[in-house]
Design an enzyme around this catalytic site. Sequence first.
Site, short mmCIF file in Angstrom:
data_model
loop_
_atom_site.label_atom_id
_atom_site.label_comp_id
_atom_site.label_asym_id
_atom_site.label_seq_id
_atom_site.Cartn_x
_atom_site.Cartn_y
_atom_site.Cartn_z
N ASN A 182 0.87 -1.18 0.00
CA ASN A 182 0.00 0.00 0.00
C ASN A 182 0.91 1.23 0.00
OD1 ASN A 182 -1.81 2.03 0.54
ND2 ASN A 182 -2.33 1.32 2.61
N TRP A 183 1.03 1.85 -1.18
CA TRP A 183 1.96 2.98 -1.29
C TRP A 183 1.38 4.26 -0.68
CZ3 TRP A 183 4.16 2.34 -7.00
CH2 TRP A 183 4.89 1.14 -7.07
N LYS A 184 0.10 4.23 -0.32
CA LYS A 184 -0.57 5.41 0.25
C LYS A 184 -0.35 6.62 -0.65
CE LYS A 184 -0.28 3.30 4.78
NZ LYS A 184 -0.23 3.45 6.23
N HIS A 200 -9.57 0.92 4.86
CA HIS A 200 -8.31 1.13 5.57
C HIS A 200 -8.57 2.07 6.75
CE1 HIS A 200 -4.27 2.47 6.51
NE2 HIS A 200 -3.84 1.38 5.89
N GLU A 235 -7.07 4.54 7.77
CA GLU A 235 -6.92 5.97 7.45
C GLU A 235 -8.17 6.50 6.75
OE1 GLU A 235 -3.12 5.51 5.51
OE2 GLU A 235 -2.25 5.00 7.45
N GLU A 252 -5.39 -4.99 10.70
CA GLU A 252 -4.37 -3.97 10.93
C GLU A 252 -4.69 -3.22 12.21
OE1 GLU A 252 -2.28 -2.74 7.03
OE2 GLU A 252 -4.12 -1.59 7.17
N GLY A 288 2.38 2.28 10.82
CA GLY A 288 3.33 3.37 10.66
C GLY A 288 4.02 3.79 11.95
N SER A 345 3.37 -2.10 10.46
CA SER A 345 4.82 -2.13 10.68
C SER A 345 5.46 -3.47 10.29
CB SER A 345 5.16 -1.74 12.12
OG SER A 345 4.73 -0.40 12.37
N GLY A 380 4.79 1.42 4.77
CA GLY A 380 6.12 2.03 4.66
C GLY A 380 7.16 1.17 3.96
P1 PGA Z 1 2.77 0.32 7.73
O1 PGA Z 1 1.29 0.54 7.10
O2 PGA Z 1 3.31 -0.94 7.12
O3 PGA Z 1 3.52 1.54 7.30
O4 PGA Z 1 2.59 0.22 9.20
C1 PGA Z 1 0.44 -0.57 6.91
C2 PGA Z 1 -0.84 -0.08 6.31
O5 PGA Z 1 -1.32 1.01 6.66
O6 PGA Z 1 -1.44 -0.77 5.46
#
Ligand code: PGA
Length: 252
Positions: A10-12, A98, A100, A168, A174, A213, A235
């Site tokens: 997931n490159w966000k 997600h 977010e 998650e 993150g 993470s 990330g």
């Molecule tokens: P992260 O994000 O690996 O940077 O913790 C995971 C995600 O939000 O899918």
Amino acid sequence: MSMTKLIVGNWKMNGLLADSKARAQQLGSAVAATKDAAFEMVLCPPATMIGAVVDVLAGSSVQCGGQDCHTEPSGAYTGNISAAMLKDIGCTHVIVGHSERRQYHAETSSLIAAKAAAAHAAGLVAIICVGETDAERSAGEADSVVAAQLAESIPLSATSENTAVAYEPVWAIGTGKTASADDIRQMHAHIRAKVSEKVTSGGAQIKLLYGGSVKAANAAEILHIAHVDGVLVGGASLAADDFIAIAKASAG
Ligand code: PGA
């Protein structure tokens, strides 16, 4: 437990065209050079980069996904992108719900179920995300929060072919804090039971991903926990070398 692990990047909202194409190219080549790959890889770039990444990956087994979609196939929804559009540009998957999106866009589980159903109608695999916050875990509510999210976010159209579920924990995204192996084992067993109850058509085969993470150093341990059928990586998916190392940790 399924043999082929699903490794999703997931490159966000990161990257521009040049570095995204270069990363996709590097991953496509690395996967092609991997013998007996025990994984399936999906990259989820920002929407503006999907077309270019699909082109770079043409002929490769690496697939592409969106990070979100609308509930409707088309219409007066300024700024939104439909599942049909993602399919049309070459996506095979889409992430929905997600944390977010739940947090910054106030998405509810029922909206997420509608998005997942739209993904299914368009012929995409919906990767439905769930996970508790730090406060919910501290209050001993992690299991009930995740159970409620699963009950409300998985649509009736879900099957083992068109759906994956990503656990998650919000506090692990993150932050560099990963859930412990015991916590992941316990929660994935809980999710497996709930998904099997809810999805009568192959619920026991739905891929369950862990996210939060994940990095090259912890991927092997996480990927070998019971009922962990893959990982959703933020990330560490932005560095091709790290991401391929995570994927290769599926073997064995
Ligand atoms: P992260 O994000 O690996 O940077 O913790 C995971 C995600 O939000 O899918």
